[in-house]
Enzyme design. Structure first.
Site, mmCIF file in Angstrom:
data_model
loop_
_atom_site.group_PDB
_atom_site.id
_atom_site.type_symbol
_atom_site.label_atom_id
_atom_site.label_comp_id
_atom_site.label_asym_id
_atom_site.label_seq_id
_atom_site.Cartn_x
_atom_site.Cartn_y
_atom_site.Cartn_z
ATOM 1 N N TYR A 1 -47.502 65.034 -46.851
ATOM 2 C CA TYR A 1 -47.207 65.033 -45.792
ATOM 3 C C TYR A 1 -48.196 66.151 -45.936
ATOM 4 O O TYR A 1 -49.320 66.216 -44.990
ATOM 5 C CB TYR A 1 -46.118 65.399 -45.250
ATOM 6 C CG TYR A 1 -46.282 65.390 -43.922
ATOM 7 C CD1 TYR A 1 -46.229 64.288 -42.602
ATOM 8 C CD2 TYR A 1 -45.780 66.667 -43.005
ATOM 9 C CE1 TYR A 1 -45.860 64.489 -41.674
ATOM 10 C CE2 TYR A 1 -45.530 67.183 -41.622
ATOM 11 C CZ TYR A 1 -45.637 65.567 -40.663
ATOM 12 O OH TYR A 1 -45.567 66.552 -39.576
ATOM 13 N N GLY B 1 -42.788 56.276 -31.112
ATOM 14 C CA GLY B 1 -41.893 56.990 -31.562
ATOM 15 C C GLY B 1 -41.450 57.987 -30.970
ATOM 16 O O GLY B 1 -41.528 57.889 -30.072
ATOM 17 N N GLY C 1 -41.789 54.561 -35.704
ATOM 18 C CA GLY C 1 -41.388 54.112 -34.330
ATOM 19 C C GLY C 1 -40.537 53.097 -33.863
ATOM 20 O O GLY C 1 -40.455 51.659 -34.466
HETATM 21 O O1 LIG Z 1 -39.335 68.755 -36.690
HETATM 22 C C1 LIG Z 1 -40.440 68.616 -37.019
HETATM 23 O O2 LIG Z 1 -41.211 69.331 -36.347
HETATM 24 C C2 LIG Z 1 -40.985 69.676 -38.628
HETATM 25 O O3 LIG Z 1 -39.899 68.501 -39.458
HETATM 26 C C3 LIG Z 1 -40.674 69.049 -40.911
HETATM 27 O O4 LIG Z 1 -40.629 70.268 -41.502
HETATM 28 P P1 LIG Z 1 -38.641 70.812 -41.517
HETATM 29 O O5 LIG Z 1 -38.951 72.081 -40.659
HETATM 30 O O6 LIG Z 1 -38.234 70.342 -43.236
HETATM 31 O O7 LIG Z 1 -38.244 69.588 -41.222
HETATM 32 P P2 LIG Z 1 -36.125 69.581 -41.556
HETATM 33 O O8 LIG Z 1 -36.010 68.665 -42.551
HETATM 34 O O9 LIG Z 1 -35.609 69.299 -40.247
HETATM 35 O O10 LIG Z 1 -35.951 70.809 -42.125
HETATM 36 C C4 LIG Z 1 -34.966 71.917 -41.271
HETATM 37 C C5 LIG Z 1 -34.858 73.115 -42.329
HETATM 38 O O11 LIG Z 1 -33.319 72.700 -41.970
HETATM 39 C C6 LIG Z 1 -32.432 72.459 -43.731
HETATM 40 N N1 LIG Z 1 -31.540 71.389 -43.657
HETATM 41 C C7 LIG Z 1 -32.279 70.036 -43.104
HETATM 42 C C8 LIG Z 1 -31.881 68.951 -42.935
HETATM 43 C C9 LIG Z 1 -30.497 69.398 -43.349
HETATM 44 O O12 LIG Z 1 -29.286 68.156 -43.690
HETATM 45 N N2 LIG Z 1 -29.766 70.654 -43.684
HETATM 46 C C10 LIG Z 1 -30.246 71.067 -43.404
HETATM 47 O O13 LIG Z 1 -29.996 72.653 -44.089
HETATM 48 C C11 LIG Z 1 -33.500 71.987 -44.726
HETATM 49 O O14 LIG Z 1 -33.924 72.375 -45.812
HETATM 50 C C12 LIG Z 1 -35.382 72.859 -43.364
HETATM 51 O O15 LIG Z 1 -34.752 74.647 -43.890
HETATM 52 C C13 LIG Z 1 -41.700 68.099 -41.243
HETATM 53 O O16 LIG Z 1 -42.141 68.268 -41.893
HETATM 54 C C14 LIG Z 1 -42.945 68.619 -40.482
HETATM 55 O O17 LIG Z 1 -43.924 67.900 -40.011
HETATM 56 C C15 LIG Z 1 -42.192 68.366 -38.895
HETATM 57 O O18 LIG Z 1 -43.388 68.753 -38.081
#
Ligand SMILES: O=C(O)[C@H]1O[C@H](OP(=O)(O)OP(=O)(O)OC[C@H]2O[C@@H](n3ccc(=O)[nH]c3=O)[C@H](O)[C@@H]2O)[C@H](O)[C@@H](O)[C@@H]1O
Length: 441
Positions: free
Chosen positions: A258, A125, A151
């Site tokens: 998760y 991965g 991965g």
């Molecule tokens: O990158 C990581 O390491 C973490 O990512 C995720 O957690 P999350 O923070 O929700 O990851 P994202 O999907 O990258 O979201 C981050 C933020 O950006 C926002 N987002 C995401 C994607 C997008 O296209 N636009 C957007 O505004 C989401 O709503 C969230 O608020 C996983 O759930 C975690 O386990 C992991 O550790």
């Protein structure tokens, strides 16, 4: 009768006899079907038509046909010889490929005492493959186990065939029996769209998978590092989050597979540590980014960069006021290796404490990539944690670790990785189109 008349009569009789003989000879020479058997100098007999019916034109056509046929026969034989030659050459290329040593990144030599056999579950991965690189370069034997759900073989292909490296296609939901000294247990999807895609499988991987890993560690007395997550804090009510915070997780929400899966994984680790004396390390990993992220990863870093590179709209979920703190993958790998080497058994946060709102983050990406993309807000994600920032006091004090790579440097590297990935996928698409255009009936 005079003597002259007598002679004339004799000549006439002989001529008659000769004519008779010629006639009999002809009759005897021809077979009943009207064909004559002729002898040729080679001694074999050929059949000729009688009376002859072929015109000179037919004869020359026949000759031309025979010439062409023999030419085709020769060309067919030549083609066959070329095919055989080609097959021999292909065989030689194959044997050269297997016998020529491949070029690998330089690895240190470690003697038998210092060299460890290290298992990395999820080693193909994004994070796992960077960990593989570091441990290989340090001179250890690395065994990667991956089910290739998220991965990819591509992430570790540069080690394939190396004497210190082994790749096993295996789903850790099933037990594994090997001899090892250390285990980094990373197997689990980590991106929200991936882990929500099959929540039951995500729970199984983080519960049954972790039981299998801890059971293996118990049998062979290996040290285990469990890759946990900042998501164990849920939508936190304490900010920044120290390891002592118990979290605020919705146990039945869309992220629960998760979040709760990882919480059980931690619980199992400490149960095995207490009951079975397994040596465990728990890393709570915060948002991480870098090269080798999947194009379809779906997390914010890859989404924003790809949208900007494709001149598409940058989609901010919700109002963009939620915060995250992003660490570059090499910093995380350094932290995990330091934690494994330490004697500290309680959970440790590994993340970069530099925090920004997702709205600001979109602006940063837009500016670094350039281009005409516009930033737009779209529907918020259910149960999206509103603030996230690690308190890394523990890691600083106990591991002497802290992130080194500034956000802009890490993002530049990641942008150039995704730029190459896009060019690669365009090339692939082009050659695939060409192939199907010419091969479709
Ligand atoms: O990158 C990581 O390491 C973490 O990512 C995720 O957690 P999350 O923070 O929700 O990851 P994202 O999907 O990258 O979201 C981050 C933020 O950006 C926002 N987002 C995401 C994607 C997008 O296209 N636009 C957007 O505004 C989401 O709503 C969230 O608020 C996983 O759930 C975690 O386990 C992991 O550790």
């Amino acid at each position: 009768m005079t003597a002259t008349k007598k002679r004339l009569k004799i000549v006439a009789a002989i001529s008659l006899l000769l004519l008779l003989l010629v006639y009999v000879y002809r009759m005897a020479s021809f077979c009943p079907s009207g064909k004559a058997a002729l002898s040729v100098p080679g001694g074999e007999e050929v059949q000729a038509k009688w009376p002859p019916t072929e015109s000179p034109l037919q004869r020359s056509l026949q000759m031309a046909y025979e010439e062409q046929s023999s030419l085709i026969r020769e060309q067919k034989a030549e083609l066959q010889r070329t095919r055989e030659h080609l097959a021999r050459l292909e065989e030689q290329v194959r044997s050269l490929q297997t016998s020529t040593p491949r070029k690998y990144p330089k690895v240190k030599y470690l003697n038998y005492k210092n060299r460890k056999r290290i298992l990395i579950t999820g080693g193909a991965g994004f994070v796992g493959s960077h960990l593989v690189d570091d441990l290989m370069v340090q001179g250890h034997e690395v065994i990667v186990v991956d089910n290739f759900f998220t991965g990819r073989k591509r992430n570790v292909e540069h080690w394939l065939g190396h004497e210190n490296f082994e790749l096993i296609h295996h789903d850790i939901v099933n037990p594994l029996f090997i001899e090892i000294d250390e285990i980094y247990h990373l197997a689990s999807p980590a991106s929200p769209p991936h882990y929500m895609y099959n929540p039951v499988k995500t729970i199984k991987t983080n519960t049954m998978g972790t039981i299998n890993v801890l059971g293996l560690a118990k049998r062979v007395m290996a040290k285990v590092l469990i890759a946990s997550t900042s998501e164990v804090y849920g939508d936190p009510t304490v900010h920044p989050q120290p390891e002592t915070y118990w979290g605020h997780v919705n146990p039945i929400g869309p992220r629960a597979c998760y979040d709760e899966g990882k919480r059980v994984s931690e619980t199992l680790s400490y149960a095995y540590a207490k009951q079975e004396k397994v040596q465990v390390r728990v890393a709570r990993i915060f948002n991480t980014y870098g090269p080798r992220m999947h194009m379809n990863d779906g997390r914010v870093v890859s989404n924003f960069i790809l949208q900007a590179l494709r001149n598409e709209t940058i989609t901010v979920y919700g109002n963009g006021k939620q915060t995250r703190s992003f660490q570059y993958v090499s910093d995380l790998v350094d932290g995990m290796i330091a934690l494994m080497a330490s004697n500290y058994t309680q959970p440790v946060n590994l993340g970069n404490p530099v925090e920004q709102t997702i709205g600001e983050f979109a602006e940063i990406i837009k500016q670094l990539v350039g281009g005409p993309s516009v930033i737009k807000q779209s529907k918020a994600m259910e149960d999206d944690p509103q603030r996230r920032k690690p308190d890394i006091t523990r890691a600083r004090q106990l591991l002497h670790w802290e992130p080194k790579v500034p956000l802009e440097t890490g993002l530049q590297r990641t942008i150039s990785y995704f730029r190459n990935e896009l060019a690669r996928s365009d090339r692939f698409q082009e050659s695939s189109n060409k192939y199907f255009d010419t091969h479709t009936p």
